[in-house]
Write an enzyme that holds these catalytic residues in place. Structure first.
Site, PDB file in Angstrom:
ATOM      1  N   HIS A  64      12.723  -5.125  -4.025  1.00 42.09           N
ATOM      2  CA  HIS A  64      13.186  -4.468  -5.262  1.00 42.09           C
ATOM      3  C   HIS A  64      12.238  -3.291  -5.493  1.00 42.09           C
ATOM      4  CE1 HIS A  64      15.462  -8.033  -6.940  1.00 42.09           C
ATOM      5  NE2 HIS A  64      14.999  -8.535  -5.734  1.00 42.09           N
TER       6      HIS A  64
ATOM      7  N   SER B 236      10.181  -9.828   7.195  1.00 45.37           N
ATOM      8  CA  SER B 236       9.541  -8.770   8.031  1.00 45.37           C
ATOM      9  C   SER B 236       8.505  -8.303   6.868  1.00 45.37           C
ATOM     10  CB  SER B 236      10.615  -7.541   8.147  1.00 45.37           C
ATOM     11  OG  SER B 236      10.144  -6.670   8.849  1.00 45.37           O
TER      12      SER B 236
ATOM     13  N   ASP C  89       8.510 -10.995  -2.488  1.00 46.73           N
ATOM     14  CA  ASP C  89       7.815 -12.516  -2.455  1.00 46.73           C
ATOM     15  C   ASP C  89       6.994 -12.117  -1.115  1.00 46.73           C
ATOM     16  OD1 ASP C  89       8.866 -13.325  -4.884  1.00 46.73           O
ATOM     17  OD2 ASP C  89       9.310 -15.202  -3.814  1.00 46.73           O
TER      18      ASP C  89
END
Length: 277
Positions: free
Chosen positions: A145, A246, A88
């Protein structure tokens, strides 16, 4: 002088690692009253949606870091077709790797070779390929992911500074992603080599991977780990996480046909289709 440029400039003399370690210690505190107060304040400040979390009760987390790296409900992020977003966040830049350079922000490019820890051989794999950069803000889900299925071949820790990686800093600090501490993860895929770089930032207390646990904080020299025993990760499978926000920079040896609807600064979610290889 703009506020954004001033914010970038005042970061240069700051003790990045010391500040990050101090915040990291606070984020790992297990005193119930303190960690609960920090979590509730964070939820209010950044309007975190706890309804999609696997554990929606903020007080159930042992530490602030456990809350920050919380898992989502199983079906919260369905996987799209082709190449998908690893996290995200905001798709800050994407496009072709041109002459070994990646676009950081308007007027700023940085070297693929420097990003990969001054590894010229690895950088040559991506000449003519494509890249994409996803910035994770404090309010985002902070697990990373796989954008495509692959087999891990090498992990490289590259020491560096810990500048902020928000939009203001990326516009005013040259070579930002090649200056910050980072973890470079090389994969073999059915489409050729792929690299996923987890870039540290100010107050990022640690970077973890699913295959080796917590990697940072480290210091000193570049450290390389080869994987003779294959570590296979499928598209959408968790590969790591940030303890505070980050950026992820990913690159592919083959050109990517990015989805027409995408543009720099587009908000994306993990699993959202970015294009095809």
């Amino acid at each position: 002088m703009s506020l954004a440029k001033l914010f970038a400039l005042i970061q240069y003399p700051l003790p990045h690692h010391l500040l990050s370690r101090l915040v990291g210690a606070l984020a790992d505190c297990r005193l119930p009253w303190l960690k609960n107060a920090c979590i509730r304040a964070f939820i209010r400040q950044f309007r975190v949606d706890m309804d999609e979390a696997a554990e929606p009760d903020p007080t159930a987390y042992a530490t602030f870091n456990d809350f920050f790296t919380r898992a989502l409900e199983e079906d919260a992020r369905p996987l799209g077709e082709g190449l998908v977003s690893p996290a995200d966040g905001t798709l800050s830049q994407f496009g072709a790797v041109e002459a070994g350079q990646l676009l950081q922000a308007k007027g700023h490019r940085f070297s693929m070779m420097e990003l990969l820890g001054d590894d010229g051989e690895a950088a040559r794999r991506y000449l003519g390929g494509s890249f994409a950069t996803v910035y994770l803000s404090p309010s985002d889900y902070h697990r990373v992911h796989m954008p495509a299925s692959g087999t891990l071949t090498e992990m490289v820790y590259v020491p560096g500074r810990l500048f902020s990686v928000n939009a203001a800093t990326t516009e005013h600090v040259p070579n930002l992603f090649a200056r910050n501490e980072r973890l470079v993860c090389h994969f073999d895929t059915e489409h050729g080599p792929m690299v996923v770089v987890l870039v540290g930032a100010m107050i990022v207390a640690a970077i973890e991977t699913v295959w080796a646990g917590q990697i940072t904080p480290l210091s000193g020299e570049v450290q390389r780990v080869r994987f003779d025993t294959p570590v296979r990760l499928e598209k959408g499978q968790e590969m790591g996480r940030f303890k505070l926000g980050s950026t992820v920079v990913m690159a592919f040896s083959e050109p990517v046909t990015f989805t027409d609807a995408l543009a720099p600064a587009t908000k994306v979610q993990m699993g959202q289709s970015l294009g095809s290889l």
